[in-house]
Motif scaffolding. Structure first.
Motif, PDB file in Angstrom:
ATOM      1  N   THR A  60      -8.241  -1.656  -9.962  1.00 29.26           N
ATOM      2  CA  THR A  60      -9.119  -0.737 -10.693  1.00 29.26           C
ATOM      3  C   THR A  60      -8.299   0.489 -11.074  1.00 29.26           C
ATOM      4  N   PRO A  61      -8.775   1.274 -12.023  1.00 25.53           N
ATOM      5  CA  PRO A  61      -8.050   2.499 -12.392  1.00 25.53           C
ATOM      6  C   PRO A  61      -7.854   3.412 -11.176  1.00 25.53           C
ATOM      7  N   ALA A  62      -6.839   4.264 -11.244  1.00 27.12           N
ATOM      8  CA  ALA A  62      -6.473   5.139 -10.125  1.00 27.12           C
ATOM      9  C   ALA A  62      -7.607   6.064  -9.695  1.00 27.12           C
ATOM     10  N   HIS A  63      -8.508   6.442 -10.618  1.00 29.63           N
ATOM     11  CA  HIS A  63      -9.574   7.376 -10.261  1.00 29.63           C
ATOM     12  C   HIS A  63     -10.727   6.716  -9.510  1.00 29.63           C
ATOM     13  N   VAL A  64     -10.770   5.381  -9.470  1.00 24.71           N
ATOM     14  CA  VAL A  64     -11.839   4.679  -8.750  1.00 24.71           C
ATOM     15  C   VAL A  64     -11.404   4.531  -7.296  1.00 24.71           C
ATOM     16  N   GLU A  65     -12.092   5.230  -6.402  1.00 24.82           N
ATOM     17  CA  GLU A  65     -11.751   5.183  -4.981  1.00 24.82           C
ATOM     18  C   GLU A  65     -12.337   3.962  -4.301  1.00 24.82           C
ATOM     19  N   GLY A  66     -13.388   3.402  -4.868  1.00 25.53           N
ATOM     20  CA  GLY A  66     -14.016   2.229  -4.278  1.00 25.53           C
ATOM     21  C   GLY A  66     -15.508   2.238  -4.513  1.00 25.53           C
ATOM     22  N   VAL A  67     -16.195   1.496  -3.675  1.00 27.84           N
ATOM     23  CA  VAL A  67     -17.653   1.425  -3.743  1.00 27.84           C
ATOM     24  C   VAL A  67     -18.213   1.684  -2.356  1.00 27.84           C
ATOM     25  N   MET A  68     -19.472   2.062  -2.325  1.00 27.03           N
ATOM     26  CA  MET A  68     -20.171   2.232  -1.053  1.00 27.03           C
ATOM     27  C   MET A  68     -21.604   1.753  -1.208  1.00 27.03           C
ATOM     28  N   ASP A  69     -22.207   1.427  -0.092  1.00 27.47           N
ATOM     29  CA  ASP A  69     -23.608   1.007  -0.071  1.00 27.47           C
ATOM     30  C   ASP A  69     -24.443   2.273   0.025  1.00 27.47           C
ATOM     31  N   LEU A  70     -25.252   2.497  -0.991  1.00 25.44           N
ATOM     32  CA  LEU A  70     -26.119   3.666  -1.010  1.00 25.44           C
ATOM     33  C   LEU A  70     -27.555   3.189  -1.133  1.00 25.44           C
ATOM     34  N   GLY A  72     -28.864   0.385  -0.186  1.00 25.90           N
ATOM     35  CA  GLY A  72     -28.958  -1.003  -0.627  1.00 25.90           C
ATOM     36  C   GLY A  72     -28.368  -1.276  -1.996  1.00 25.90           C
ATOM     37  N   GLU A  73     -27.843  -0.238  -2.661  1.00 29.08           N
ATOM     38  CA  GLU A  73     -27.223  -0.430  -3.977  1.00 29.08           C
ATOM     39  C   GLU A  73     -25.731  -0.161  -3.890  1.00 29.08           C
ATOM     40  N   THR A  74     -24.947  -1.014  -4.542  1.00 32.28           N
ATOM     41  CA  THR A  74     -23.512  -0.803  -4.611  1.00 32.28           C
ATOM     42  C   THR A  74     -23.251   0.295  -5.632  1.00 32.28           C
ATOM     43  N   THR A  75     -22.601   1.368  -5.178  1.00 31.75           N
ATOM     44  CA  THR A  75     -22.369   2.535  -6.025  1.00 31.75           C
ATOM     45  C   THR A  75     -20.869   2.780  -6.140  1.00 31.75           C
ATOM     46  N   LYS A  76     -20.373   2.858  -7.384  1.00 28.11           N
ATOM     47  CA  LYS A  76     -18.957   3.139  -7.614  1.00 28.11           C
ATOM     48  C   LYS A  76     -18.704   4.615  -7.344  1.00 28.11           C
ATOM     49  N   ILE A  77     -17.599   4.892  -6.630  1.00 29.97           N
ATOM     50  CA  ILE A  77     -17.221   6.258  -6.278  1.00 29.97           C
ATOM     51  C   ILE A  77     -15.900   6.579  -6.967  1.00 29.97           C
ATOM     52  N   VAL A  78     -15.892   7.677  -7.727  1.00 29.42           N
ATOM     53  CA  VAL A  78     -14.688   8.077  -8.453  1.00 29.42           C
ATOM     54  C   VAL A  78     -14.193   9.423  -7.946  1.00 29.42           C
ATOM     55  N   ASN A  79     -12.900   9.630  -8.113  1.00 28.41           N
ATOM     56  CA  ASN A  79     -12.249  10.858  -7.682  1.00 28.41           C
ATOM     57  C   ASN A  79     -11.990  11.719  -8.916  1.00 28.41           C
TER      58      ASN A  79
END
Length: 157
Positions: A60-70, A72-79
């Motif tokens: 994934t692009p460098a700014h995408v740190e990953g995903v987390m469960d929020l 019950g929904e998968t949420t993309k986390i960006v820096n």
């Protein structure tokens, strides 16, 4: 403009109906990234949560740190530090500002922030919108510092 008749028969402007331009305001959330303070219209913010365990996503692009469960929904986390070219230290921010992708949308994305501050009212005509930058809607002077106003719909994530 309407007029009123005076006792001597002359007409004068009716001051009770004078148009005054009311300045518009927005409620903004302030937060820190590295050395800078930023703000965003609170209408886009769904919630603010603590950084939980992130699952990195390969390729994934460098700014995408990953995903987390929020909830019950998968949420993309960006820096945002990476997106805005801030000093990207080893430590990730401790808070996540969860955004609605668009007003009224159910799609969510999380932005890492070092620290989240207050919500305050901003007179929008006090923002200098002449500054150009990807995702930057304007600059607001607050005391002796500048606060960068972000348009979350213009940030490429």
């Amino acid at each position: 403009m309407s007029t009123t008749n005076t006792d001597d028969g002359t007409q004068q402007p009716d001051e009770s109906q004078t148009n005054t331009t009311a300045s518009e305001s927005a409620h903004i959330l302030e937060f820190d990234l590295g050395e800078n303070r930023y703000c965003v219209d609170i209408g886009y913010v769904a919630e603010i949560v603590n950084t939980d365990e992130l699952t990195p996503i390969p390729n994934t692009p460098a700014h995408v740190e990953g995903v987390m469960d929020l909830r019950g929904e998968t949420t993309k986390i960006v820096n945002l530090r990476t997106i805005f070219g801030e000093d990207d230290g080893d430590e990730l921010g401790s808070r996540i500002i969860v955004f609605k992708r668009k007003r009224g949308s159910t799609d969510r994305i999380g932005w890492l922030a070092d620290e989240v501050h207050q919500v305050r009212q901003l007179e929008t005509d006090a923002a200098d919108t002449s500054v150009e930058g990807d995702g930057i809607a304007g600059i607001v002077r607050q005391d002796d510092e500048f606060v960068l106003w972000i348009d979350p719909t213009a940030v490429r994530v």
